[in-house]
Design an enzyme around this catalytic site. Structure first.
Site, PDB file in Angstrom:
ATOM      1  N   ASN A 196       0.856  -1.182   0.000  1.00  0.00           N
ATOM      2  CA  ASN A 196       0.000   0.000   0.000  1.00  0.00           C
ATOM      3  C   ASN A 196       0.896   1.236   0.000  1.00  0.00           C
ATOM      4  O   ASN A 196       2.128   1.130   0.076  1.00  0.00           O
ATOM      5  CB  ASN A 196      -0.984  -0.012   1.173  1.00  0.00           C
ATOM      6  CG  ASN A 196      -0.299  -0.023   2.529  1.00  0.00           C
ATOM      7  OD1 ASN A 196       0.765   0.578   2.717  1.00  0.00           O
ATOM      8  ND2 ASN A 196      -0.900  -0.712   3.490  1.00  0.00           N
ATOM      9  N   LEU A 197       0.312   2.405  -0.080  1.00  0.00           N
ATOM     10  CA  LEU A 197       1.111   3.628  -0.226  1.00  0.00           C
ATOM     11  C   LEU A 197       2.040   3.841   0.963  1.00  0.00           C
ATOM     12  O   LEU A 197       3.207   4.216   0.786  1.00  0.00           O
ATOM     13  CB  LEU A 197       0.193   4.839  -0.399  1.00  0.00           C
ATOM     14  CG  LEU A 197       0.894   6.185  -0.633  1.00  0.00           C
ATOM     15  CD1 LEU A 197       1.749   6.139  -1.895  1.00  0.00           C
ATOM     16  CD2 LEU A 197      -0.128   7.313  -0.713  1.00  0.00           C
ATOM     17  N   GLU A 199       3.334   1.581   2.991  1.00  0.00           N
ATOM     18  CA  GLU A 199       4.426   0.603   2.922  1.00  0.00           C
ATOM     19  C   GLU A 199       5.423   0.981   1.838  1.00  0.00           C
ATOM     20  O   GLU A 199       6.645   0.853   2.025  1.00  0.00           O
ATOM     21  CB  GLU A 199       3.846  -0.791   2.658  1.00  0.00           C
ATOM     22  CG  GLU A 199       3.043  -1.341   3.831  1.00  0.00           C
ATOM     23  CD  GLU A 199       2.126  -2.490   3.442  1.00  0.00           C
ATOM     24  OE1 GLU A 199       1.673  -3.210   4.349  1.00  0.00           O
ATOM     25  OE2 GLU A 199       1.836  -2.659   2.229  1.00  0.00           O
ATOM     26  N   ASP A 265      -6.220  -8.000   1.668  1.00  0.00           N
ATOM     27  CA  ASP A 265      -6.294  -9.444   1.451  1.00  0.00           C
ATOM     28  C   ASP A 265      -7.148  -9.764   0.226  1.00  0.00           C
ATOM     29  O   ASP A 265      -6.820 -10.654  -0.566  1.00  0.00           O
ATOM     30  CB  ASP A 265      -6.899 -10.134   2.684  1.00  0.00           C
ATOM     31  CG  ASP A 265      -6.026 -10.008   3.923  1.00  0.00           C
ATOM     32  OD1 ASP A 265      -4.810  -9.781   3.769  1.00  0.00           O
ATOM     33  OD2 ASP A 265      -6.561 -10.137   5.035  1.00  0.00           O
TER      34      ASP A 265
END
EC number: 2.7.1.167
Length: 475
Positions: A196-197, A199, A265
């Site tokens: 994600n952004l 991370e 997920d």
């Protein structure tokens, strides 16, 4: 990619990662404890759900994919509970049991739909014997797998993920990574990595523009030899970098966001399942984006079936205010039509094999108002009502045929055995059924009448029935 009824059932995906048990204690609160200034919760129910990598596996199983889940659990009761939850859904569990670690469990105390406290039961232990045992199981599972997902929650299961990626590459099995942490070099050689952004920016630094993000993503992909890098950005959508192609961006498909739990997920599960079917990253990302848009509109951890996903994509490919629409999008069009003084007529059925009797019935129904809605039972609903051999035609085919009938304005679908919920959701002006019904026995009639609507019973044309056609054709 045109919407097609994706058949995942001949695909097998291996999921490896940090498995968890999400446990919920639900109860009411009506007083403060005399022992401390805290609320007293009278627990009325306990709910267990697979979490972490186990939730990824569950999502794949609900898509109809054959799934094997590999992870580390304790030699305890919670591991057994988790295994039962998963096996009931069709997931094959190949757990490595630890004598020293507990099964990771997250206990949430809930009252009135609010989380009061979360208690985490977990320990981390990076041991050579554990890594070797995990690698052995993964190596055994790879030959029958079409893809492998590494679901990393930084709990220790994937401490030696680099060795596992090398095993998958040696077996020529594509690997998809949902990463965690501040070192992405451990995922070198993976097929696709999906941060994600937050991370992503933990690795490359803050990005002040989309252009800067794309440049840094391209450099990171090349540095670690990934075929593709997908950055999910919440309300700003997704960006895919693959091979030497230009960046591919998608706006979010979410219309309303109630709960983002498990959205990541869902993305990696759908992404992988569609990729092993289509072999195209762009197709996989488009489906994953729509799936994420669906699940964030639900409260709690949600998943999506292949049938519903395909219906959403079918509607999206038509991109029109008429024809096939989801119930939520249809409600918007109904409100607009009613504001314009139009009368909305509703009917429903399986419509497995469309025949002249159906066409005549639709014309009669349309004559009762200005716009005609036909709500169709999903495949699962038809099977429950008609038996395992039905439907003859899947949902997409049935809706596509109905969409071409001139008297029908809108086609939608419902999962339940009866149309009660969708009738109450849409609240049409006229509810129509065909056959030997009386108004008192028509599902949803009370709701429509209570809102000032009408309920009509139409006579079917003699000599036509889907059942007789099927019997005559020996289907």
């Amino acid at each position: 990619m045109n919407s097609s009824y994706l058949n995942f059932k001949d695909k097998h995906i291996l999921v490896v990662g940090d498995v968890m048990l999400d446990r919920y204690w639900h109860g009411g609160t009506s007083r403060i404890s005399p022992e401390a200034p805290v609320q007293v919760v009278k627990v009325s129910s306990i709910e267990d759900r697979p979490g972490g990598a186990a939730n990824v596996a569950l999502g794949l199983a609900k898509l109809g994919v054959s799934v094997t889940l590999v992870g580390v659990v304790g030699n305890d009761e919670n591991a057994d509970v988790l295994a039962r939850c998963l096996e009931d859904a069709g997931v094959i569990c190949r757990f490595v049991r630890s004598e020293t670690l507990p099964t990771i469990t997250k206990l949430r105390v809930m009252s009135r739909h609010q989380q009061l406290i979360r208690l985490d039961f977990e320990e981390r232990e990076d041991s050579l014997s554990q890594n070797e045992a995990l690698a052995k199981v993964v190596e055994e599972c790879l030959p029958k797998s079409d893809a492998v997902i590494f679901s990393d929650y930084a709990k220790g299961c994937l401490a030696d993920v680099q060795s596992l990626i090398k095993l998958s590459n040696a077996a020529k099995v594509p690997s998809f990574v949902d990463p965690k942490g501040n070192d992405f070099s451990i995922y070198q050689g993976a097929t696709l990595v999906k941060p994600n952004l937050l991370e992503f920016e933990t690795i490359v630094g803050k990005c002040s523009s989309t252009k800067e993000l794309e440049e840094k993503a391209k450099a990171l992909r090349e540095q670690f030899g990934w075929k593709a890098l997908l950055v999910t950005r919440g309300e700003d959508g997704l960006i895919l970098l693959s091979d030497d192609k230009p960046p591919f961006s998608l706006a979010t498909a979410a219309k309303e966001v109630f709960d983002v739990t498990g959205a990541g997920d869902t993305v990696v599960a759908v992404l992988t399942a569609v990729y092993v079917t289509s072999k195209r990253f762009i197709d996989a990302v488009e489906y994953a984006n729509q799936a994420a848009g669906y699940v964030v509109g639900k409260l709690g951890t949600a998943s999506i079936s292949a049938e519903r996903l395909d219906a959403i994509m079918f509607q999206r490919s038509h991109n029109t205010n008429f024809g096939v629409l989801s119930p939520k999008d249809l409600l918007e069009q109904i409100k607009l039509a009613q504001m314009n003084g139009e009368k909305i007529v509703f009917t429903n059925g399986c419509f497995d094999i469309l025949h002249p009797g159906h066409i005549a019935y639709m014309k009669q129904a349309k004559a009762l108002g200005d716009r005609l809605i036909v709500a169709v039972n999903t495949d699962a609903s038809v099977k429950r009502l008609k038996g395992e051999k039905r439907p003859i035609n899947n949902l997409i085919h049935r809706m596509s045929v109905l969409e071409g009938v001139g008297s029908i304005d809108w086609v939608t679908w419902f999962d339940e055995d009866t149309p009660k919920e969708i009738i109450e959701f849409l609240t049409p002006d006229v509810l129509v059924k065909g056959g030997d019904y009386t108004i008192e026995t028509i599902v949803g009639a009370d709701h429509v009448l209570a809102h000032g609507g009408e309920v009509k019973v139409l006579t079917f044309v003699d000599g036509y029935s889907t059942t007789s056609i099927i019997e005559k054709a020996n289907l």
